[in-house]
Write a protein that holds these residues in place. Structure first.
Motif, short mmCIF file in Angstrom:
data_model
loop_
_atom_site.label_atom_id
_atom_site.label_comp_id
_atom_site.label_asym_id
_atom_site.label_seq_id
_atom_site.Cartn_x
_atom_site.Cartn_y
_atom_site.Cartn_z
N ARG A 194 87.81 49.92 35.91
CA ARG A 194 88.45 51.22 36.43
C ARG A 194 88.25 51.71 37.57
O ARG A 194 89.10 52.27 38.34
CB ARG A 194 88.18 52.03 35.10
N VAL A 197 89.79 49.45 40.44
CA VAL A 197 91.11 50.00 40.72
C VAL A 197 91.13 51.22 41.47
O VAL A 197 91.85 51.41 42.56
CB VAL A 197 91.87 50.03 39.28
N PHE A 203 89.93 43.66 41.03
CA PHE A 203 89.85 43.69 39.70
C PHE A 203 89.85 42.86 38.42
O PHE A 203 89.53 43.26 37.28
CB PHE A 203 90.51 45.27 39.29
N LEU A 250 95.57 54.60 35.37
CA LEU A 250 95.47 53.39 36.25
C LEU A 250 96.47 53.30 37.20
O LEU A 250 97.71 53.96 36.82
CB LEU A 250 95.64 52.29 35.33
N ALA A 254 97.69 47.82 38.51
CA ALA A 254 96.87 47.20 37.54
C ALA A 254 96.95 47.51 35.92
O ALA A 254 96.29 47.00 35.35
CB ALA A 254 95.39 48.32 37.82
#
Length: 769
Positions: A194, A197, A203, A250, A254
């Motif tokens: 997280r 991102v 990621f 998000l 992602a």
């Protein structure tokens, strides 16, 4: 005003141009520039001090011997799988009683690993592995805090100490220890993903890591199922963020990789020797617990195991206090996010969902308490990252040392320690069930303290001054260090002076396991085929005596569900020794734990008089069938075993058994050990004095000194820890009979006093019954 600004101990925390608090002590000052990130660190020496405190705490707190017998049957499984070239063990081969195979238990990675470590380095290597796993979890926390910029904050190291203390159950030497590492790794990977991102970093490696962790975890310990639930709850939080807090959702690029990773984790859970059957078993088992549809054996197994107790029944672990601190901090962070979060992200549903889910589980079973701490800490650090990245965060330095804030935080910490430290005493004021009283007092205290903190924080933030708890303040740094010192000292002191039942501060194997007794069996019962034993001892017996000797039962519990409910009734002294009649085999030896008072009393009071004590070890009594005879040297086997006792509770159990079985020499020998080894604290001194008075009672009765014996037993009544009301009443009767024979009656002071005391004793016994 607080006298801290000029203190050289905190040089480096405050910038040179800070406004002097002697003139401005509160709210209402004009805001200045945000605090530079490099100025938000505690001095290096403070960080090093806190790291040392944490390392010392870990060194002392986890200097423990092997706990229950689970490690030993787990290693026996590892040995079996390597010898038979299979990953599916046979549950039925270790016992002479009926055992079932349908239950799936998949922990082959942990079992083989533990066995190989023991083969390579024995117990020392296993203890080193335990420390390394604890260090790994702290190391991951440090790496994440470093990415967030909080690794040099005193508050972080305080929370790392909280994490280590609250995760205790996951550090026990068995597959749970692996799950502690996997749970921490999963939480780290989720929030590191997280964070990556948010920052536009790569990621995908973190998502791949999640899948790899799940594949390994599913073959190591059943707790992976809760790892799956964490992923589901996390995903639900992300969906809610997308709908209601898009500023925290998000980024689009992602989302698809994340959902693909979740599918990969789900598929990885099936990569076990049992494929989807294992996951389904865990799923249906969870449904049966929640829905109350368990079989009698399953229900008895869950209710009888200490690991399945709720936190309200095990206050010595302090989990209720850890929960209180977490709820308070979570509430404060949520309020802070509501005021200074992103414009379209005032509520982080990931944070709420994960902490509500694991916070609830935290209260249910002791075994599940280590699930919540990593998710709470990583989700909290992520919220701090969000808030620190918001340009509206950055109150004036002149506001960071508010006297009001200092008083509130200090008062809250004091209230938490005082209230939860005496909650058992508070529960005693209520006439209801003590466990329920503790439960509701705990919940009331938690939400009262959390509610007060939330309201206070909201009030402070509503003024628009930006004062809060995220920016560094010299007094907050000092409080964090003081709180960490308190926690470390308290935990270390309890580890040394108040170890858990059958344990001690040090290494070796606890009294849950029949270490001395197995050596006696090897010498005086060579080649014994079957043995009667209890739940706790079975794991060690399997490890040391299989395949020559088979056990009646062992800590696995799941192969014995068909008769488990009756076994528990037998162990608690409710069913009696007739429980053994259901089995065709009639072993000549029965191993009974000294802590199991009800069971060994069943043997001593058996109407058939079939069993007699053969030998008393440091943890168990070996009963043999009447008529069995030992060589003369058997009585002197390990003659100095009691002198090495390392647990006062175990010494007391030995003394008690010796008294009730009329083996007084055993009790006297244990008492002499207690006088030298367990006679330092006020509680220990009182206990030793009590047991000495009981010895004086018996010795004087043997010498027919009735009045002196009565005085000694009255002292036992005064101490109130080891006392025999029936014996004292009989002695009162003997005295009254003697006085009557001497022609005395109620006009005689001694006769009248004895009669009154006897009547009071009867009333006391009736009131207690």
């Amino acid at each position: 005003m607080l006298g801290l600004k000029a203190n050289p101990l905190f040089s480096g925390i405050l910038p040179a141009n800070e406004v002097d608090l002697s003139e401005h002590n509160e709210i209402g000052l004009a805001p200045t520039e945000p605090v530079p990130s490099e100025k938000q660190n505690a001095p290096l020496w403070v960080t090093l001090l806190q790291v040392v405190l944490l390392v010392v705490l870990i060194g002392i707190r986890y200097a423990e011997p092997v706990g229950d017998g689970d490690l030993f049957w787990q290693m026996a499984y590892g040995k079996y799988m390597l010898a038979h070239h299979t990953l599916i063990p046979d549950h039925t081969i270790y016992s002479w009683t009926p055992a079932d195979n349908p239950y799936i238990y998949c922990s082959w990675v942990a079992e083989i690993s533990l066995y190989l470590m023991h083969q390579l380095g024995g117990l020392p290597l296993l203890f080193a592995f335990r420390y390394s796993m604890i260090g790994l979890t702290v190391g991951l926390l440090f790496l994440f805090a470093r990415r967030v910029g909080w690794h040099r904050r005193a508050e972080f190291w305080l929370m790392a100490t909280w994490f280590i203390s609250a995760s205790y159950v996951g550090t026990i030497l068995k597959p749970e220890l692996f799950s502690l590492g996997f749970m921490s790794a999963q939480a780290y990977l989720l929030f590191r993903f997280r964070l990556a991102v948010d920052r536009g970093e790569k990621f995908r490696p973190y998502l791949v890591g999640l899948v790899v962790v799940m594949a390994a975890w599913a073959n190591t310990h059943g707790v992976f199922f809760f790892g799956l639930t964490a992923l589901v709850v996390y995903a639900a939080g992300e969906l809610l963020n997308l709908l209601f807090s898009p500023g925290l959702a998000l980024k689009p690029e992602a989302r698809l990789p994340f959902w693909l990773a979740l599918v990969g984790c789900g598929l990885a859970a099936f990569l076990t020797p049992y494929h989807y059957h294992f996951v389904l078993q865990l799923f249906y088992e969870g449904l049966s617990i929640v829905g109350g549809s368990q079989s009698a054996g399953d229900k008895a197994a869950y209710q009888s195991l200490a690991a399945h107790l709720p936190i309200w029944k095990a206050l010595a672990f302090h989990f209720h206090q850890y929960m209180a601190l977490a709820v308070v901090l979570a509430g404060v962070l949520c309020v802070w996010l509501g005021f200074f979060g992103p414009a379209r992200g005032k509520v982080d549903f990931v944070f709420l969902a994960l902490n509500l889910w694991f916070g609830l589980i935290f209260t249910v079973y002791l075994r599940s308490t280590f699930y919540w701490p990593p998710y709470f800490l990583y989700s909290s650090l992520y919220l701090i990252h969000v808030l620190r990245g918001n340009p509206r965060v950055g109150p004036a330095w002149s506001q960071l040392n508010s006297v009001l804030d200092f008083c509130f935080v200090t008062g809250s910490m004091a209230a938490l320690i005082a209230y939860f430290g005496y909650i058992e005493e508070l529960a005693g004021w209520f006439r209801s069930d003590p466990v329920e009283s503790v439960k509701w007092l705990t919940l009331g205290g938690i939400f009262g303290l959390a509610g007060t903190s939330v309201l206070y924080t909201a009030w402070r933030l509503s003024g628009g001054q930006g004062a809060g708890f995220l920016e560094p303040r010299h007094w907050l740094t000092a409080l964090a260090v003081v709180a960490q010192v308190f926690l470390c000292v308290k935990s270390s002191q309890e580890a040394i002076q108040k170890p858990y039942a059958a344990s001690w501060c040090g290494f070796g194997i606890t009294y849950w396991n029949p270490v001395d007794e197995v050596e006696f069996l090897k010498k005086y019962h060579p080649g014994i085929k079957t043995i009667i034993n209890d739940y706790d001892s079975g794991g060690y017996l399997i490890w040391k005596l299989f395949p020559e000797t088979k056990v009646m039962i062992d800590p696995r519990s799941f192969p014995y569900r068909k008769f488990w409910a009756d076994y528990i009734a037998y162990e608690h002294g409710q069913l009696g020794l007739e429980f053994l009649e259901r089995f065709p085999d009639k072993p000549e030896v029965s191993l009974v734990s000294l802590k199991n008072t009800s069971l060994w009393r069943s043997y001593l009071k058996d109407p058939k008089k079939e069993w007699v004590p053969g030998w008393i070890g440091t943890a168990y009594v070996i009963f043999v069938r009447r008529g069995f005879t030992y060589p003369k040297d058997a009585a002197e086997f390990m003659p100095h075993r009691f002198e090495t006792l390392r647990n006062a509770q175990k010494a007391f159990q030995l003394y008690q058994f010796g008294m009730e079985s009329n083996l007084y020499e055993t009790s006297w020998a244990v008492l002499e050990v207690m006088k030298t080894r367990f006679n330092s604290t006020p509680e220990e001194k009182r206990m030793v004095a009590n047991l000495q008075a009981y010895k004086d009672t018996i010795v004087n009765l043997q010498h027919k000194n009735l009045d002196t014996a009565i005085q000694a037993q009255e002292k036992c009544l005064e101490y109130g820890q080891f006392f025999n009301a029936g014996l004292l009443l009989e002695m009162y009767k003997l005295r009254l009979a003697r006085l009557k024979k001497e022609g005395k009656n109620e006009t005689d002071p001694l006769y009248r006093e004895t009669l009154e005391r006897a009547q009071n004793l009867i009333q006391m016994a009736n009131s207690r019954s």
